[in-house]
Scaffold this motif. Structure first.
Motif, PDB file in Angstrom:
ATOM      1  N   ARG A 113      40.767  33.532  39.955  1.00  0.00           N
ATOM      2  CA  ARG A 113      39.805  34.367  40.694  1.00  0.00           C
ATOM      3  C   ARG A 113      38.399  33.795  40.666  1.00  0.00           C
ATOM      4  O   ARG A 113      37.636  33.969  41.617  1.00  0.00           O
ATOM      5  CB  ARG A 113      39.807  35.789  40.129  1.00  0.00           C
ATOM      6  CG  ARG A 113      41.030  36.606  40.513  1.00  0.00           C
ATOM      7  CD  ARG A 113      40.976  37.988  39.902  1.00  0.00           C
ATOM      8  NE  ARG A 113      42.082  38.831  40.345  1.00  0.00           N
ATOM      9  CZ  ARG A 113      42.397  40.005  39.808  1.00  0.00           C
ATOM     10  NH1 ARG A 113      41.691  40.474  38.783  1.00  0.00           N
ATOM     11  NH2 ARG A 113      43.411  40.712  40.275  1.00  0.00           N
ATOM     12  N   LYS A 118      40.787  26.488  45.586  1.00  0.00           N
ATOM     13  CA  LYS A 118      42.115  26.979  45.280  1.00  0.00           C
ATOM     14  C   LYS A 118      42.672  26.200  44.094  1.00  0.00           C
ATOM     15  O   LYS A 118      42.401  25.017  43.936  1.00  0.00           O
ATOM     16  CB  LYS A 118      43.035  26.829  46.490  1.00  0.00           C
ATOM     17  CG  LYS A 118      42.749  27.827  47.601  1.00  0.00           C
ATOM     18  CD  LYS A 118      43.829  27.765  48.674  1.00  0.00           C
ATOM     19  CE  LYS A 118      43.611  28.850  49.715  1.00  0.00           C
ATOM     20  NZ  LYS A 118      44.694  28.846  50.735  1.00  0.00           N
ATOM     21  N   PHE A 137      49.991  40.292  39.783  1.00  0.00           N
ATOM     22  CA  PHE A 137      48.705  40.106  40.453  1.00  0.00           C
ATOM     23  C   PHE A 137      48.921  39.380  41.784  1.00  0.00           C
ATOM     24  O   PHE A 137      48.520  38.228  41.960  1.00  0.00           O
ATOM     25  CB  PHE A 137      47.749  39.317  39.554  1.00  0.00           C
ATOM     26  CG  PHE A 137      47.480  39.985  38.236  1.00  0.00           C
ATOM     27  CD1 PHE A 137      46.433  40.881  38.098  1.00  0.00           C
ATOM     28  CD2 PHE A 137      48.303  39.742  37.132  1.00  0.00           C
ATOM     29  CE1 PHE A 137      46.194  41.518  36.887  1.00  0.00           C
ATOM     30  CE2 PHE A 137      48.065  40.361  35.922  1.00  0.00           C
ATOM     31  CZ  PHE A 137      47.012  41.262  35.797  1.00  0.00           C
ATOM     32  N   PRO A 138      49.554  40.068  42.748  1.00  0.00           N
ATOM     33  CA  PRO A 138      49.888  39.403  44.019  1.00  0.00           C
ATOM     34  C   PRO A 138      48.668  38.923  44.797  1.00  0.00           C
ATOM     35  O   PRO A 138      48.792  38.022  45.632  1.00  0.00           O
ATOM     36  CB  PRO A 138      50.653  40.486  44.796  1.00  0.00           C
ATOM     37  CG  PRO A 138      50.286  41.787  44.141  1.00  0.00           C
ATOM     38  CD  PRO A 138      50.041  41.463  42.710  1.00  0.00           C
ATOM     39  N   ASP A 139      47.491  39.483  44.495  1.00  0.00           N
ATOM     40  CA  ASP A 139      46.280  39.067  45.222  1.00  0.00           C
ATOM     41  C   ASP A 139      45.886  37.620  44.940  1.00  0.00           C
ATOM     42  O   ASP A 139      45.185  36.992  45.747  1.00  0.00           O
ATOM     43  CB  ASP A 139      45.105  39.977  44.866  1.00  0.00           C
ATOM     44  CG  ASP A 139      44.717  39.900  43.396  1.00  0.00           C
ATOM     45  OD1 ASP A 139      45.493  40.399  42.563  1.00  0.00           O
ATOM     46  OD2 ASP A 139      43.654  39.327  43.084  1.00  0.00           O
ATOM     47  N   VAL A 140      46.347  37.056  43.801  1.00  0.00           N
ATOM     48  CA  VAL A 140      45.932  35.690  43.467  1.00  0.00           C
ATOM     49  C   VAL A 140      46.666  34.644  44.300  1.00  0.00           C
ATOM     50  O   VAL A 140      46.242  33.483  44.340  1.00  0.00           O
ATOM     51  CB  VAL A 140      46.125  35.378  41.956  1.00  0.00           C
ATOM     52  CG1 VAL A 140      45.363  36.368  41.094  1.00  0.00           C
ATOM     53  CG2 VAL A 140      47.603  35.331  41.576  1.00  0.00           C
ATOM     54  N   LYS A 141      47.748  35.044  44.967  1.00  0.00           N
ATOM     55  CA  LYS A 141      48.535  34.064  45.726  1.00  0.00           C
ATOM     56  C   LYS A 141      47.682  33.315  46.744  1.00  0.00           C
ATOM     57  O   LYS A 141      47.857  32.115  46.954  1.00  0.00           O
ATOM     58  CB  LYS A 141      49.698  34.757  46.434  1.00  0.00           C
ATOM     59  CG  LYS A 141      50.845  35.107  45.519  1.00  0.00           C
ATOM     60  CD  LYS A 141      51.913  35.903  46.234  1.00  0.00           C
ATOM     61  CE  LYS A 141      52.544  35.156  47.379  1.00  0.00           C
ATOM     62  NZ  LYS A 141      53.682  35.892  47.978  1.00  0.00           N
ATOM     63  N   GLU A 142      46.748  34.003  47.359  1.00  0.00           N
ATOM     64  CA  GLU A 142      45.938  33.358  48.403  1.00  0.00           C
ATOM     65  C   GLU A 142      44.974  32.326  47.824  1.00  0.00           C
ATOM     66  O   GLU A 142      44.430  31.506  48.561  1.00  0.00           O
ATOM     67  CB  GLU A 142      45.159  34.406  49.192  1.00  0.00           C
ATOM     68  CG  GLU A 142      44.135  35.178  48.381  1.00  0.00           C
ATOM     69  CD  GLU A 142      43.440  36.249  49.201  1.00  0.00           C
ATOM     70  OE1 GLU A 142      42.285  36.597  48.850  1.00  0.00           O
ATOM     71  OE2 GLU A 142      44.035  36.725  50.176  1.00  0.00           O
ATOM     72  N   LYS A 143      44.782  32.340  46.496  1.00  0.00           N
ATOM     73  CA  LYS A 143      43.903  31.361  45.863  1.00  0.00           C
ATOM     74  C   LYS A 143      44.687  30.287  45.095  1.00  0.00           C
ATOM     75  O   LYS A 143      44.110  29.517  44.348  1.00  0.00           O
ATOM     76  CB  LYS A 143      42.905  32.052  44.937  1.00  0.00           C
ATOM     77  CG  LYS A 143      41.892  32.939  45.675  1.00  0.00           C
ATOM     78  CD  LYS A 143      40.649  33.193  44.840  1.00  0.00           C
ATOM     79  CE  LYS A 143      39.821  31.932  44.675  1.00  0.00           C
ATOM     80  NZ  LYS A 143      38.582  32.150  43.913  1.00  0.00           N
TER      81      LYS A 143
END
Length: 318
Positions: A113, A118, A137-143
């Motif tokens: 984060r 990335k 923490f599925p939100d971290v996939k985009e990073k």
């Protein structure tokens, strides 16, 4: 700008060499964290191995303990190959470092984060921590830029005839990772058994500097198990996942749809690749299939030479 990476590992002789390879190339790879997972040995032992290795080469990098065992069932260790400590061979001094007071998943989330770029994940042990990260923490996939992992084998296994150790230890976690949609490069047995180091190479290492000699001692022990299996050389499995990031031109690959067998009586842990010419499945994994062995070994030797020079410089300053 160096690529930020997190190495998730279970040191492990070949894990140690993979870590050293990454640390010797700071212009290309920035090791933001090292996280540990139960695999080659139990969690406390392999975490201690990671810390002792970092202390030996004077690299103070955050290390965090992760999952002690798989998502389901009991941990299967690789003691037969890696010994009681998980990294038998050289007698490394006690570490000056301690693990951070955070769980591996917490540290991963923090690093990902907060990173401006990335982050690339490099799992070279069972995939338990990575699965927990992606599920929790599925939100971290985009990073996450990509995953370069060591595991599997689309032609054969090593724990069983169909399953490689890292995937076999936690196939449920592996399935989550392989089906995550994140770009994956897989260094499986198809390529890692071709990335072998031979006894003459090991003897050459032991004639060089302090760190090279230590790695030679690691490989002396590691090669005992390889010979039991009938191999002439010792496969440097885990370093392939780092080497591909440093020098992808050394490898040949194929893209396949790969999933993980979790139910089969004789195929549990198998990385099943759809190799048909016509298929409805979309490729999700770049599978490394071949390597320029001599250039790969040179990459390892060059990295260890960097560590040897650093150790020599530290002693000169003492």
């Amino acid at each position: 700008m160096a690529r930020p990476i997190i190495i998730d590992c279970d040191p492990g002789h070949d894990d140690a060499i993979a870590i050293l390879l990454a640390l010797a190339n700071p212009q290309q790879l920035e090791v933001k964290a090292i996280t540990t997972v139960g695999g080659n040995q139990v969690l406390e032992k392999i975490t201690n191995n990671a810390l002792k290795l970092l202390s030996f080469v004077d690299k103070d990098i955050p290390v965090a303990k992760g999952a002690p065992g798989p998502l389901l069932g009991k941990l299967v260790t690789g003691e037969e190959a890696h010994g009681d400590s998980g990294m038998d061979g050289p007698d490394l001094p006690a570490s000056r470092f301690k693990p951070v007071d955070k769980h591996a998943i917490e540290l991963m989330v923090e690093v990902i984060r907060s990173s401006e770029q990335k982050v690339t994940l490099v799992p070279i042990g069972p995939l338990t921590n990575i699965a927990l990260l992606l599920k929790g923490f599925p939100d971290v996939k985009e990073k996450i830029e990509q995953i370069s992992l060591m595991g599997g084998g689309i032609s054969y296994g090593n724990v069983t005839s169909t399953a490689e150790f890292n995937i076999y230890v936690d196939p449920e976690a592996a399935r989550i990772v392989f089906e995550s949609g994140i770009p994956i490069t897989m260094s499986g047995l198809d390529v890692t058994d071709k990335a072998a180091i031979y006894q003459e190479d090991i003897e050459a290492l032991k004639q060089r500097g302090e760190v090279s000699h230590m790695v030679g001692e690691l490989l002396d022990f590691y090669s005992i198990y390889s010979r039991k299996l009938g191999f002439e050389g010792s496969s440097l499995h885990d370093p392939c996942a780092i080497a591909w990031l440093l020098a992808p031109e050394l490898f040949q690959s194929e893209s396949y749809y790969v999933t993980i067998e979790t139910d089969g009586r004789v195929t549990r842990g198998m990385t099943v690749a759809d190799r048909r010419k016509k298929t409805d499945e979309t490729a999700n994994v770049q599978v490394l299939m071949d390597v320029d062995r001599e250039a790969f070994i040179k990459l390892i030797f060059d990295a260890l030479a960097v560590h040897d020079e650093n150790a020599k410089a530290r002693k000169g300053q003492a």
